[in-house]
Design an enzyme around this catalytic site. Structure first.
Site, PDB file in Angstrom:
ATOM      1  N   ASN A  10      61.734  78.534 113.374  1.00 62.03           N
ATOM      2  CA  ASN A  10      62.193  79.276 111.714  1.00 62.03           C
ATOM      3  C   ASN A  10      62.339  80.672 112.225  1.00 62.03           C
ATOM      4  O   ASN A  10      61.843  81.524 112.802  1.00 62.03           O
ATOM      5  CB  ASN A  10      60.505  79.304 111.222  1.00 62.03           C
ATOM      6  CG  ASN A  10      60.593  80.045 109.882  1.00 62.03           C
ATOM      7  OD1 ASN A  10      61.551  80.837 109.755  1.00 62.03           O
ATOM      8  ND2 ASN A  10      60.023  79.129 108.895  1.00 62.03           N
ATOM      9  N   ASP A  12      63.558  82.990 109.795  1.00 64.13           N
ATOM     10  CA  ASP A  12      63.406  83.712 108.736  1.00 64.13           C
ATOM     11  C   ASP A  12      63.235  85.317 108.928  1.00 64.13           C
ATOM     12  O   ASP A  12      63.866  86.309 108.338  1.00 64.13           O
ATOM     13  CB  ASP A  12      62.098  83.477 107.802  1.00 64.13           C
ATOM     14  CG  ASP A  12      62.068  81.926 107.147  1.00 64.13           C
ATOM     15  OD1 ASP A  12      63.273  81.539 106.973  1.00 64.13           O
ATOM     16  OD2 ASP A  12      61.094  81.499 106.705  1.00 64.13           O
ATOM     17  N   HIS A  13      62.330  85.475 110.052  1.00 67.51           N
ATOM     18  CA  HIS A  13      61.982  86.934 110.399  1.00 67.51           C
ATOM     19  C   HIS A  13      62.938  87.753 111.121  1.00 67.51           C
ATOM     20  O   HIS A  13      63.100  88.790 111.170  1.00 67.51           O
ATOM     21  CB  HIS A  13      60.603  87.093 110.759  1.00 67.51           C
ATOM     22  CG  HIS A  13      59.492  86.497 109.864  1.00 67.51           C
ATOM     23  ND1 HIS A  13      59.212  87.149 108.540  1.00 67.51           N
ATOM     24  CD2 HIS A  13      59.099  85.498 109.945  1.00 67.51           C
ATOM     25  CE1 HIS A  13      58.482  86.514 107.800  1.00 67.51           C
ATOM     26  NE2 HIS A  13      58.097  85.630 108.604  1.00 67.51           N
ATOM     27  N   HIS A  46      63.336  79.196 105.254  1.00 64.21           N
ATOM     28  CA  HIS A  46      62.665  79.317 103.984  1.00 64.21           C
ATOM     29  C   HIS A  46      63.493  80.045 102.978  1.00 64.21           C
ATOM     30  O   HIS A  46      63.536  81.518 103.275  1.00 64.21           O
ATOM     31  CB  HIS A  46      61.191  79.831 104.046  1.00 64.21           C
ATOM     32  CG  HIS A  46      60.220  79.681 102.900  1.00 64.21           C
ATOM     33  ND1 HIS A  46      59.306  80.019 102.905  1.00 64.21           N
ATOM     34  CD2 HIS A  46      60.695  79.232 101.556  1.00 64.21           C
ATOM     35  CE1 HIS A  46      58.330  79.719 101.656  1.00 64.21           C
ATOM     36  NE2 HIS A  46      59.402  79.448 100.803  1.00 64.21           N
ATOM     37  N   ARG A  48      63.229  81.855 100.012  1.00 67.74           N
ATOM     38  CA  ARG A  48      62.405  82.219  98.986  1.00 67.74           C
ATOM     39  C   ARG A  48      63.007  82.612  97.756  1.00 67.74           C
ATOM     40  O   ARG A  48      64.053  83.069  97.538  1.00 67.74           O
ATOM     41  CB  ARG A  48      61.262  83.360  99.589  1.00 67.74           C
ATOM     42  CG  ARG A  48      60.548  82.985 100.685  1.00 67.74           C
ATOM     43  CD  ARG A  48      59.434  84.019 101.215  1.00 67.74           C
ATOM     44  NE  ARG A  48      58.350  84.143  99.813  1.00 67.74           N
ATOM     45  CZ  ARG A  48      57.243  83.704 100.167  1.00 67.74           C
ATOM     46  NH1 ARG A  48      56.934  83.130 101.375  1.00 67.74           N
ATOM     47  NH2 ARG A  48      56.406  83.826  99.026  1.00 67.74           N
ATOM     48  N   ARG A  52      63.493  87.496  99.847  1.00 68.49           N
ATOM     49  CA  ARG A  52      63.059  88.732 100.512  1.00 68.49           C
ATOM     50  C   ARG A  52      63.621  88.640 102.262  1.00 68.49           C
ATOM     51  O   ARG A  52      63.616  89.598 102.872  1.00 68.49           O
ATOM     52  CB  ARG A  52      61.589  88.793 100.578  1.00 68.49           C
ATOM     53  CG  ARG A  52      60.674  87.627 101.496  1.00 68.49           C
ATOM     54  CD  ARG A  52      59.265  87.843 101.652  1.00 68.49           C
ATOM     55  NE  ARG A  52      58.574  87.743 100.245  1.00 68.49           N
ATOM     56  CZ  ARG A  52      57.321  87.618  99.965  1.00 68.49           C
ATOM     57  NH1 ARG A  52      56.411  87.362 101.043  1.00 68.49           N
ATOM     58  NH2 ARG A  52      56.814  87.390  98.780  1.00 68.49           N
ATOM     59  N   GLU A  76      62.912  75.009 103.780  1.00 65.71           N
ATOM     60  CA  GLU A  76      61.489  74.922 103.206  1.00 65.71           C
ATOM     61  C   GLU A  76      62.097  75.832 101.835  1.00 65.71           C
ATOM     62  O   GLU A  76      62.684  76.682 101.664  1.00 65.71           O
ATOM     63  CB  GLU A  76      60.638  75.993 104.234  1.00 65.71           C
ATOM     64  CG  GLU A  76      60.468  75.496 105.409  1.00 65.71           C
ATOM     65  CD  GLU A  76      59.465  76.563 106.082  1.00 65.71           C
ATOM     66  OE1 GLU A  76      59.012  76.173 107.074  1.00 65.71           O
ATOM     67  OE2 GLU A  76      59.346  77.550 105.700  1.00 65.71           O
ATOM     68  N   THR A 106      52.880  85.586 103.120  1.00 65.09           N
ATOM     69  CA  THR A 106      53.328  84.567 103.731  1.00 65.09           C
ATOM     70  C   THR A 106      52.876  83.037 102.800  1.00 65.09           C
ATOM     71  O   THR A 106      52.050  83.369 101.790  1.00 65.09           O
ATOM     72  CB  THR A 106      53.193  84.340 105.080  1.00 65.09           C
ATOM     73  OG1 THR A 106      53.901  83.099 105.715  1.00 65.09           O
ATOM     74  CG2 THR A 106      51.657  84.165 105.467  1.00 65.09           C
ATOM     75  N   THR A 107      53.303  82.049 103.199  1.00 68.18           N
ATOM     76  CA  THR A 107      52.791  81.030 102.557  1.00 68.18           C
ATOM     77  C   THR A 107      51.285  80.679 102.806  1.00 68.18           C
ATOM     78  O   THR A 107      50.998  80.123 103.880  1.00 68.18           O
ATOM     79  CB  THR A 107      53.719  79.563 102.882  1.00 68.18           C
ATOM     80  OG1 THR A 107      55.061  79.891 102.824  1.00 68.18           O
ATOM     81  CG2 THR A 107      53.323  78.454 102.169  1.00 68.18           C
ATOM     82  N   GLU A 157      53.535  68.149 106.302  1.00 71.07           N
ATOM     83  CA  GLU A 157      53.449  69.220 107.447  1.00 71.07           C
ATOM     84  C   GLU A 157      52.008  69.843 107.200  1.00 71.07           C
ATOM     85  O   GLU A 157      51.838  70.198 106.047  1.00 71.07           O
ATOM     86  CB  GLU A 157      54.534  70.015 107.298  1.00 71.07           C
ATOM     87  CG  GLU A 157      54.333  71.448 108.335  1.00 71.07           C
ATOM     88  CD  GLU A 157      55.731  72.052 108.721  1.00 71.07           C
ATOM     89  OE1 GLU A 157      56.764  71.536 108.395  1.00 71.07           O
ATOM     90  OE2 GLU A 157      55.476  73.364 108.871  1.00 71.07           O
ATOM     91  N   HIS A 200      52.520  76.943 111.041  1.00 75.21           N
ATOM     92  CA  HIS A 200      52.127  78.190 110.286  1.00 75.21           C
ATOM     93  C   HIS A 200      51.275  79.134 111.210  1.00 75.21           C
ATOM     94  O   HIS A 200      50.170  78.322 111.513  1.00 75.21           O
ATOM     95  CB  HIS A 200      51.541  78.122 108.771  1.00 75.21           C
ATOM     96  CG  HIS A 200      51.917  79.075 108.110  1.00 75.21           C
ATOM     97  ND1 HIS A 200      51.117  80.396 108.389  1.00 75.21           N
ATOM     98  CD2 HIS A 200      52.809  79.520 107.131  1.00 75.21           C
ATOM     99  CE1 HIS A 200      51.545  81.092 107.385  1.00 75.21           C
ATOM    100  NE2 HIS A 200      52.631  80.722 106.654  1.00 75.21           N
ATOM    101  N   GLY A 201      51.752  80.093 111.811  1.00 74.95           N
ATOM    102  CA  GLY A 201      50.794  80.842 112.488  1.00 74.95           C
ATOM    103  C   GLY A 201      50.666  80.485 113.856  1.00 74.95           C
ATOM    104  O   GLY A 201      49.672  81.110 114.624  1.00 74.95           O
TER     105      GLY A 201
HETATM  106  N1  PXP Z   1      56.035  75.872 108.248  1.00 71.86           N
HETATM  107  C1  PXP Z   1      55.923  76.014 107.124  1.00 71.86           C
HETATM  108  C2  PXP Z   1      56.001  75.077 106.053  1.00 71.86           C
HETATM  109  C3  PXP Z   1      56.064  77.413 106.798  1.00 71.86           C
HETATM  110  O1  PXP Z   1      56.132  77.857 105.316  1.00 71.86           O
HETATM  111  C4  PXP Z   1      56.255  78.449 107.753  1.00 71.86           C
HETATM  112  C5  PXP Z   1      56.363  79.929 107.381  1.00 71.86           C
HETATM  113  O2  PXP Z   1      57.598  79.964 106.791  1.00 71.86           O
HETATM  114  C6  PXP Z   1      56.360  77.855 109.203  1.00 71.86           C
HETATM  115  C7  PXP Z   1      56.147  76.528 109.342  1.00 71.86           C
HETATM  116  C8  PXP Z   1      56.182  78.867 110.274  1.00 71.86           C
HETATM  117  O3  PXP Z   1      55.237  79.715 110.427  1.00 71.86           O
HETATM  118  P1  PXP Z   1      55.135  80.929 111.299  1.00 71.86           P
HETATM  119  O4  PXP Z   1      56.310  81.796 110.978  1.00 71.86           O
HETATM  120  O5  PXP Z   1      53.650  81.733 111.154  1.00 71.86           O
HETATM  121  O6  PXP Z   1      55.297  80.391 112.814  1.00 71.86           O
END
Ligand code: PXP
Length: 252
Positions: A10, A12-13, A46, A48, A52, A76, A106-107, A157, A200-201
């Site tokens: 991912n 995004d960041h 993602h 959003r 953002r 996403e 975050t989600t 997921e 996630h995380g």
């Molecule tokens: N899966 C989903 C559905 C998410 O929303 C996210 C965060 O955008 C991730 C995976 C990835 O999570 P992380 O950035 O904490 O690794």
């Protein structure tokens, strides 16, 4: 048992860092190429509602670049008509429907499919008919999994955020309890014919127990990898995550 767990990175960041300055770099599409070359199977982004991090232009670039390379984009998105139109236009390989609240960092939780089955199902149907594999991001809750299977989605997921937080906080008892729930959820989902993803995380310390769950076919990991990239580079961070996933799967 899926022999190999796919890794979706991912990015995004990377866009979060870019947007902090309102300039054109660092470019998430460049990060996507680095991640793929280091062993990622696909790219997750993602879009959003408040834009953002990832922008509409990022999705345009990523979709075109990944199509050209024959690699999957996992988009996403929230369950809204605006996002549906964007996904129908791009027809990504996969769409992961997530809950979204504007004020959250975050989600924070999974989608309430059990409570929202009636309005989620038409989204699943339209996206699937358009050629995207639909995934529902849910907590490890038997009711949610049951409801997810009734929507016709191909994938769930599982939200690993609470497990990863407990493990990182050193709360071994809570982490063990949450891992048991994730394992049971994966088994239930697979028994209903759903493909199981998780995310996630996740970091280096939490990836092994999740990757070792036999039904898990794909992990989506972002924030930790982008953070680690500051110290060792994105490519090496992806290589190390891939190594840990493979070792966990091989029972090492
Ligand atoms: N899966 C989903 C559905 C998410 O929303 C996210 C965060 O955008 C991730 C995976 C990835 O999570 P992380 O950035 O904490 O690794």
């Amino acid at each position: 048992m899926n022999a190999r767990v796919r890794l979706g990175v991912n990015i995004d960041h990377v866009a979060t860092i870019r947007n902090a300055r309102g300039v054109a770099y660092p470019d998430p599409a460049r990060a996507a190429v680095v991640a793929l070359e280091a062993g990622a199977d696909g790219i997750t982004a993602h879009l959003r509602e408040d834009r953002r991090h990832i922008s509409d232009a990022d999705i345009d670039h990523l979709a075109a670049m990944l199509r050209e390379r024959g690699r999957p984009l996992n988009l996403e998105m929230a369950v809204t008509s605006e996002m549906l139109a964007i996904a129908l236009h791009h027809r990504p390989h996969a769409v992961c429907l997530v809950p979204e609240r504007r004020e959250e960092r975050t989600t924070e939780g999974g989608l309430d499919v059990a409570g929202g089955h009636n309005w989620i199902t038409p989204f699943v149907e339209k996206l699937t008919a358009n050629g995207s594999r639909v995934s529902l991001f849910i907590g490890a809750d038997p009711l949610q999994i049951e409801a997810a299977s009734r929507t016709g989605a191909a994938v769930v997921e599982l939200h690993t955020g609470a497990y990863c937080d407990a493990a990182r906080d050193g709360d071994a008892e809570e982490a063990a309890k949450l891992l048991v729930a994730l394992k049971a959820a994966a088994k239930q989902a697979a028994s209903l014919g759903l493909e199981v993803h998780a995310g996630h995380g996740i970091d280096y310390g939490t990836v092994a127990p999740i990757a070792a769950i036999p039904e898990v076919a794909e992990l989506n990991i972002g924030h930790f990898l982008v953070g680690e990239a500051i110290f060792i580079g994105l490519g090496p961070a992806v290589v190390e995550m891939r190594r840990r996933i493979d070792a966990a799967r091989a029972g090492a």
